[in-house]
Design a protein around this motif. Structure first.
Motif, PDB file in Angstrom:
ATOM      1  N   TYR A  65      -1.747  14.635  -3.010  1.00 35.18           N
ATOM      2  CA  TYR A  65      -0.327  14.915  -2.962  1.00 35.18           C
ATOM      3  C   TYR A  65       0.436  13.711  -2.404  1.00 35.18           C
ATOM      4  O   TYR A  65      -0.135  12.877  -1.686  1.00 35.18           O
ATOM      5  N   PRO A  66       1.726  13.614  -2.709  1.00 38.84           N
ATOM      6  CA  PRO A  66       2.539  12.548  -2.124  1.00 38.84           C
ATOM      7  C   PRO A  66       2.779  12.810  -0.639  1.00 38.84           C
ATOM      8  O   PRO A  66       2.694  13.952  -0.173  1.00 38.84           O
ATOM      9  N   VAL A  67       3.071  11.766   0.092  1.00 40.09           N
ATOM     10  CA  VAL A  67       3.371  11.860   1.521  1.00 40.09           C
ATOM     11  C   VAL A  67       4.869  11.709   1.717  1.00 40.09           C
ATOM     12  O   VAL A  67       5.490  10.826   1.128  1.00 40.09           O
ATOM     13  N   GLY A  68       5.469  12.557   2.528  1.00 44.72           N
ATOM     14  CA  GLY A  68       6.904  12.479   2.761  1.00 44.72           C
ATOM     15  C   GLY A  68       7.538  13.855   2.699  1.00 44.72           C
ATOM     16  O   GLY A  68       6.893  14.864   3.041  1.00 44.72           O
ATOM     17  N   GLY A 102       3.466  19.851  -3.216  1.00 45.10           N
ATOM     18  CA  GLY A 102       3.976  18.638  -3.832  1.00 45.10           C
ATOM     19  C   GLY A 102       5.418  18.721  -4.290  1.00 45.10           C
ATOM     20  O   GLY A 102       5.979  17.715  -4.720  1.00 45.10           O
ATOM     21  N   GLN A 103       6.044  19.893  -4.175  1.00 40.76           N
ATOM     22  CA  GLN A 103       7.458  20.000  -4.541  1.00 40.76           C
ATOM     23  C   GLN A 103       8.306  19.221  -3.535  1.00 40.76           C
ATOM     24  O   GLN A 103       8.043  19.238  -2.337  1.00 40.76           O
ATOM     25  N   LYS A 104       9.334  18.572  -4.024  1.00 42.14           N
ATOM     26  CA  LYS A 104      10.223  17.815  -3.149  1.00 42.14           C
ATOM     27  C   LYS A 104      11.200  18.762  -2.457  1.00 42.14           C
ATOM     28  O   LYS A 104      11.759  19.657  -3.094  1.00 42.14           O
ATOM     29  N   VAL A 105      11.387  18.571  -1.168  1.00 45.06           N
ATOM     30  CA  VAL A 105      12.262  19.412  -0.358  1.00 45.06           C
ATOM     31  C   VAL A 105      13.004  18.517   0.644  1.00 45.06           C
ATOM     32  O   VAL A 105      12.666  17.347   0.809  1.00 45.06           O
ATOM     33  N   PRO A 106      14.036  19.050   1.324  1.00 41.61           N
ATOM     34  CA  PRO A 106      14.802  18.221   2.258  1.00 41.61           C
ATOM     35  C   PRO A 106      13.985  17.609   3.392  1.00 41.61           C
ATOM     36  O   PRO A 106      14.295  16.526   3.879  1.00 41.61           O
ATOM     37  N   PHE A 107      12.942  18.308   3.837  1.00 44.06           N
ATOM     38  CA  PHE A 107      12.101  17.804   4.912  1.00 44.06           C
ATOM     39  C   PHE A 107      10.698  18.364   4.718  1.00 44.06           C
ATOM     40  O   PHE A 107      10.528  19.444   4.133  1.00 44.06           O
ATOM     41  N   THR A 108       9.699  17.636   5.180  1.00 45.45           N
ATOM     42  CA  THR A 108       8.317  18.067   5.050  1.00 45.45           C
ATOM     43  C   THR A 108       8.175  19.552   5.396  1.00 45.45           C
ATOM     44  O   THR A 108       8.587  19.989   6.469  1.00 45.45           O
ATOM     45  N   GLN A 149       0.823  -1.196   0.000  1.00 47.78           N
ATOM     46  CA  GLN A 149       0.000   0.000   0.000  1.00 47.78           C
ATOM     47  C   GLN A 149       0.866   1.258   0.000  1.00 47.78           C
ATOM     48  O   GLN A 149       2.004   1.246   0.483  1.00 47.78           O
ATOM     49  N   VAL A 150       0.308   2.317  -0.545  1.00 47.87           N
ATOM     50  CA  VAL A 150       0.989   3.605  -0.548  1.00 47.87           C
ATOM     51  C   VAL A 150       0.084   4.631   0.117  1.00 47.87           C
ATOM     52  O   VAL A 150      -1.145   4.497   0.123  1.00 47.87           O
ATOM     53  N   SER A 151       0.696   5.657   0.685  1.00 41.23           N
ATOM     54  CA  SER A 151      -0.058   6.709   1.357  1.00 41.23           C
ATOM     55  C   SER A 151      -0.279   7.881   0.412  1.00 41.23           C
ATOM     56  O   SER A 151       0.614   8.254  -0.355  1.00 41.23           O
ATOM     57  N   LEU A 152      -1.462   8.447   0.493  1.00 37.66           N
ATOM     58  CA  LEU A 152      -1.806   9.639  -0.283  1.00 37.66           C
ATOM     59  C   LEU A 152      -2.318  10.708   0.669  1.00 37.66           C
ATOM     60  O   LEU A 152      -3.060  10.412   1.601  1.00 37.66           O
ATOM     61  N   ALA A 153      -1.922  11.946   0.428  1.00 40.39           N
ATOM     62  CA  ALA A 153      -2.427  13.072   1.199  1.00 40.39           C
ATOM     63  C   ALA A 153      -3.525  13.733   0.388  1.00 40.39           C
ATOM     64  O   ALA A 153      -3.291  14.222  -0.717  1.00 40.39           O
ATOM     65  N   VAL A 154      -4.736  13.740   0.923  1.00 44.71           N
ATOM     66  CA  VAL A 154      -5.908  14.219   0.192  1.00 44.71           C
ATOM     67  C   VAL A 154      -6.426  15.495   0.845  1.00 44.71           C
ATOM     68  O   VAL A 154      -6.642  15.539   2.059  1.00 44.71           O
ATOM     69  N   ASN A 155      -6.614  16.514   0.027  1.00 45.57           N
ATOM     70  CA  ASN A 155      -7.065  17.805   0.528  1.00 45.57           C
ATOM     71  C   ASN A 155      -8.305  18.233  -0.240  1.00 45.57           C
ATOM     72  O   ASN A 155      -8.388  18.042  -1.457  1.00 45.57           O
ATOM     73  N   GLY A 156      -9.278  18.805   0.467  1.00 42.26           N
ATOM     74  CA  GLY A 156     -10.532  19.181  -0.173  1.00 42.26           C
ATOM     75  C   GLY A 156     -10.459  20.411  -1.038  1.00 42.26           C
ATOM     76  O   GLY A 156     -11.449  20.793  -1.649  1.00 42.26           O
TER      77      GLY A 156
END
Length: 208
Positions: free
Chosen positions: A71-74, A106-112, A6-13
């Protein structure tokens, strides 16, 4: 037979007047959840769900069709946290919040990284205690960086620049994220990065 990954997804309204969902969104969400599955509601107005890896692409498309943003989680930029706007979309800068979220979430960065926006100086969206904060003051915008809400080293964000027009705000946020992405250490929060790398150096790198 092995358990399906399974993968995690971040869902926003969606970016709007507070955190609200529509019935059709809840119906769409329920299609990908077991009846006993727990859903995490984050402080950033996101629902964290887990879906079978093979269904992630389909789930993302259907949830988008229902009006969700997914959005991706992480270690990514979270969706923009907003306040409960008081005086209407135009006056409180809703279009700017929507566009800023579209550009950075959703941009990748060093930390959330947690960005927050508020449509007036009351700062109900808590922009001063998040990694990146935007406050609308009159018809222009202020950008703060390095806020931190928890821990013994909790601190308010530092004003990077004020009196920004919308396009200038978007450009400056992009530049700040780029500096953080290239010079931040793995798992280094924005607040620690600002302290280590230095506000003056950040200003130099972004051209202010």
């Amino acid at each position: 037979m092995g358990k399906t990954k399974q993968v995690s997804l971040a869902v926003n309204g969606g970016i709007g007047f507070g955190a609200k969902l529509k019935p059709k969104q809840l119906i769409a969400l329920g299609q990908y959840l077991d009846e006993d599955q727990e859903i995490e509601l984050t402080t950033f107005q996101q629902l964290i769900i887990k879906v079978d890896e093979g269904k992630a692409e389909e789930a993302t498309a259907r949830l988008n069709d229902a009006g969700f943003s997914v959005y991706p989680v992480g270690p990514y930029v979270k969706s923009l946290r907003t306040c409960n706007f008081c005086k209407g979309a135009e006056e409180e800068g809703m279009p700017v919040a929507v566009e800023l979220n579209r550009r950075i979430a959703g941009q990748k960065v060093p930390f959330t990284l947690r960005p927050a926006y508020t449509g007036c100086p009351n700062a109900c969206g808590e922009p001063l205690i998040n990694d990146i904060g935007v406050i609308k003051r009159d018809e222009r915008y202020e950008l703060y960086i390095g806020g931190k809400a928890v821990g013994e080293d909790a601190q308010a964000g530092i004003l990077l620049k004020n009196c920004l027009e919308p396009d200038d705000l978007y450009d400056l946020v992009d530049k700040v994220l780029n500096v953080y992405r290239h010079h931040g250490r793995k798992r280094e929060r924005m607040a620690k990065f600002v302290s280590r790398y230095g506000l003056d150096q950040i200003k130099k790198d972004v051209g202010i």
